[in-house]
Structure formats: C-alpha cells, structure tokens
Design a protein around this motif. Sequence first.
Motif, PDB file in Angstrom:
ATOM      1  N   ASP A  17       0.841  -1.192   0.000  1.00  0.00           N
ATOM      2  CA  ASP A  17       0.000   0.000   0.000  1.00  0.00           C
ATOM      3  C   ASP A  17       0.880   1.247   0.000  1.00  0.00           C
ATOM      4  N   LYS A  18       0.243   2.427   0.043  1.00  0.00           N
ATOM      5  CA  LYS A  18       1.003   3.679  -0.072  1.00  0.00           C
ATOM      6  C   LYS A  18       1.963   3.893   1.087  1.00  0.00           C
ATOM      7  N   ASP A  19       1.744   3.179   2.201  1.00  0.00           N
ATOM      8  CA  ASP A  19       2.643   3.287   3.352  1.00  0.00           C
ATOM      9  C   ASP A  19       3.722   2.201   3.354  1.00  0.00           C
ATOM     10  N   GLY A  20       3.727   1.381   2.291  1.00  0.00           N
ATOM     11  CA  GLY A  20       4.730   0.319   2.196  1.00  0.00           C
ATOM     12  C   GLY A  20       4.372  -0.949   2.947  1.00  0.00           C
ATOM     13  N   LYS A  21       3.123  -1.053   3.430  1.00  0.00           N
ATOM     14  CA  LYS A  21       2.681  -2.251   4.148  1.00  0.00           C
ATOM     15  C   LYS A  21       2.279  -3.331   3.153  1.00  0.00           C
ATOM     16  N   GLU A  22       2.678  -4.573   3.438  1.00  0.00           N
ATOM     17  CA  GLU A  22       2.364  -5.697   2.557  1.00  0.00           C
ATOM     18  C   GLU A  22       0.966  -6.247   2.848  1.00  0.00           C
ATOM     19  N   HIS A  23       0.250  -6.589   1.770  1.00  0.00           N
ATOM     20  CA  HIS A  23      -1.073  -7.204   1.881  1.00  0.00           C
ATOM     21  C   HIS A  23      -1.072  -8.455   1.000  1.00  0.00           C
TER      22      HIS A  23
END
Length: 197
Positions: free
Chosen positions: A66-72
């Motif tokens: 995501d835009k914050d660099g968190k993996e999904h």
Amino acid sequence: MIPKEYQGLFDNIGRYVTLSDSEKERIAAIVTLAPIKKRQFIDQPGYISLYRNYVVKGAFRSFFLDKDGKEHTVQIAIEDWFVSDFYSYITRTPATLFVEALEDAILLRMKYEDIEPLCGEIHVLSEYYRITTEKAFAYSRNRALSNLSMTAEERYLQLTSMYPGIVNRVPQKVIASYLGMTPEFLSKIRRGISGNS
C-alpha cells in the motif's frame, strides 16, 4: 512421452475435462519446467505477467504494497495450485502484484502466446480454464464475504480447516497478512486456541 513432472498438471485438468493422448502431448509441448529459488519473484508490478504457473513443488504468495509500504497478501499457493498475477496475465496489462516463492520450488509455466491459441484448437482445454476461472471467482467472493462477516479467529480456523498444511509451511507474518491482521494478533489467537484444546 510426457515427463513425469507434468502428471500433476494433467491430473488437475482431468478432474474437470477429458483430454486425448494427442491433446496432452500438444499441451506438454508448450509447457516448460522452471526451478524457482526461495524469495525469487515470478511477477512484479510494472511488468506484464507472461505465464500461467502451475505449482509442482513449493509455496508462493502474491501480495501488494500500500502507499505506506505495508504488505497485503492476496493469495497463497502450494502444490497443485496455479499462481500468477492473473489480472495482468488475462488483460495483458502491467502487474500490480508481487508473486514470490516462499520455498525453493518447481513450476510448470504456460506462456500466454502459446496457451491462448491452443484453447481455440482444443475445446476441452478452453472449458477447463472456464470452469477453474469461475471457481476462482467464487472463492474470491467467499473470501471477501468472510473478511466482512467473520471474526479474526473464525477466519484463521476456516483457513486451517480448509488447508491444514499451509500454516506449517508459510511464515506467520504471511498468514497474518492474508487474514488481514498483525502477526502479534495471530499469535494471540493461536495461543488462545491451543489453550482451549
């Protein structure tokens, strides 16, 4: 002669349609066997997904940042499953997902430019892809509903019930990401379950 490593793929196809020996040989002629190293990416954002990949051995995950660099994590795949950025593969547009090997693995790869014309010539192959695409769509819909209607613990129990082998092979942070929770919260759920058993 069809290599023995291809048997799983033809068993998978055979669960839905019947292929003649000559049709199997035509399919086998366009399939390539690819060893993949742990942590290797087979699809990445910005590049069109070239292959429909059948997992002979190993485990994979598909995820986005995501835009914050968190993996999904949106998909986990093990033996006898297909894995790719399927939207990219089907639409011939740049991928939005990373597809990464979680273990050393072996894939059977079918190139879009080879398999699509063959579907026009081998009707049952086209029927096989129609059936499995519909099943994948139905599974995705049910997963979306589960994420909205079930508790985190219920989602975890559903995953372990449907795919008991996955939780022992896939890192906890990947399982947590797939289920939409933090690894710490997943640890808490697992402790609670083992404490109740």
